[in-house]
Design a protein around this motif. Structure first.
Motif, PDB file in Angstrom:
ATOM      1  N   VAL A 115       0.712   7.976  -4.128  1.00 19.17           N
ATOM      2  CA  VAL A 115      -0.166   8.587  -5.124  1.00 19.17           C
ATOM      3  C   VAL A 115      -1.180   9.501  -4.448  1.00 19.17           C
ATOM      4  O   VAL A 115      -1.490  10.582  -4.953  1.00 19.17           O
ATOM      5  CB  VAL A 115      -0.855   7.507  -5.992  1.00 19.17           C
ATOM      6  CG1 VAL A 115      -1.879   8.128  -6.929  1.00 19.17           C
ATOM      7  CG2 VAL A 115       0.173   6.725  -6.786  1.00 19.17           C
ATOM      8  N   LEU A 128      -5.094   1.747  -9.707  1.00 17.58           N
ATOM      9  CA  LEU A 128      -4.495   0.888  -8.676  1.00 17.58           C
ATOM     10  C   LEU A 128      -5.572   0.181  -7.869  1.00 17.58           C
ATOM     11  O   LEU A 128      -5.455  -1.022  -7.591  1.00 17.58           O
ATOM     12  CB  LEU A 128      -3.612   1.717  -7.733  1.00 17.58           C
ATOM     13  CG  LEU A 128      -2.235   2.105  -8.219  1.00 17.58           C
ATOM     14  CD1 LEU A 128      -1.592   3.098  -7.250  1.00 17.58           C
ATOM     15  CD2 LEU A 128      -1.350   0.889  -8.367  1.00 17.58           C
ATOM     16  N   LEU A 129      -6.619   0.895  -7.509  1.00 20.84           N
ATOM     17  CA  LEU A 129      -7.700   0.292  -6.733  1.00 20.84           C
ATOM     18  C   LEU A 129      -8.457  -0.758  -7.539  1.00 20.84           C
ATOM     19  O   LEU A 129      -8.792  -1.815  -7.018  1.00 20.84           O
ATOM     20  CB  LEU A 129      -8.645   1.376  -6.223  1.00 20.84           C
ATOM     21  CG  LEU A 129      -8.065   2.333  -5.202  1.00 20.84           C
ATOM     22  CD1 LEU A 129      -9.067   3.446  -4.871  1.00 20.84           C
ATOM     23  CD2 LEU A 129      -7.653   1.612  -3.940  1.00 20.84           C
ATOM     24  N   ALA A 132       0.470   3.287  -3.186  1.00 16.50           N
ATOM     25  CA  ALA A 132      -0.850   3.912  -3.243  1.00 16.50           C
ATOM     26  C   ALA A 132      -0.895   5.146  -2.336  1.00 16.50           C
ATOM     27  O   ALA A 132      -1.487   6.175  -2.700  1.00 16.50           O
ATOM     28  CB  ALA A 132      -1.931   2.915  -2.844  1.00 16.50           C
ATOM     29  N   LEU A 149      -4.560   6.422  -9.175  1.00 18.64           N
ATOM     30  CA  LEU A 149      -5.064   5.816  -7.936  1.00 18.64           C
ATOM     31  C   LEU A 149      -6.283   4.935  -8.211  1.00 18.64           C
ATOM     32  O   LEU A 149      -6.390   3.824  -7.676  1.00 18.64           O
ATOM     33  CB  LEU A 149      -5.408   6.894  -6.916  1.00 18.64           C
ATOM     34  CG  LEU A 149      -5.911   6.399  -5.567  1.00 18.64           C
ATOM     35  CD1 LEU A 149      -4.829   5.595  -4.855  1.00 18.64           C
ATOM     36  CD2 LEU A 149      -6.355   7.566  -4.704  1.00 18.64           C
ATOM     37  N   LEU A 187       0.799  -1.224   0.000  1.00 18.30           N
ATOM     38  CA  LEU A 187       0.000   0.000   0.000  1.00 18.30           C
ATOM     39  C   LEU A 187       0.836   1.282   0.000  1.00 18.30           C
ATOM     40  O   LEU A 187       0.294   2.369  -0.206  1.00 18.30           O
ATOM     41  CB  LEU A 187      -0.948   0.005   1.201  1.00 18.30           C
ATOM     42  CG  LEU A 187      -2.089  -1.003   1.127  1.00 18.30           C
ATOM     43  CD1 LEU A 187      -2.923  -0.945   2.399  1.00 18.30           C
ATOM     44  CD2 LEU A 187      -2.959  -0.759  -0.091  1.00 18.30           C
TER      45      LEU A 187
END
Length: 93
Positions: free
Chosen positions: A61, A87-88, A58, A84, A55
């Protein structure tokens, strides 16, 4: 609103990455110690450390979005928000 300097922005990113790596290292080390001692908490701590390590980008970001938005660079903030979101979505797949 005051201008957000490049130096402050770089420090924000640096601290985010450093905190993520430090937290994951601490959790992985504690998980290793507990695993060697035979405690079932070791596996949980190892997983938490790996999750913190995953994480960290993330979180970087998220800090980029904040820094760009605060600095008035809306285009880069929206581009970082898109990264982001990707990524999610990739985590959910």
């Amino acid at each position: 609103m005051t201008a957000f300097s490049q130096k402050d922005f770089a420090k924000l990113i640096q601290r985010t990455l450093l905190a993520g790596v430090f937290l994951s290292s601490l959790l992985i080390f504690a998980g290793f110690v507990f695993s060697v001692s035979g405690s079932p908490a070791g596996a949980v701590l190892l997983r938490a450390g790996l999750l913190a390590l995953l994480l960290t980008p993330a979180a970087r970001v998220v800090m980029l979005i904040y820094g760009y938005w605060r600095g008035g660079e809306t285009y880069f903030a929206l581009a970082s928000f898109t990264v982001l979101a990707l990524l999610l979505v990739s985590m959910l797949i």
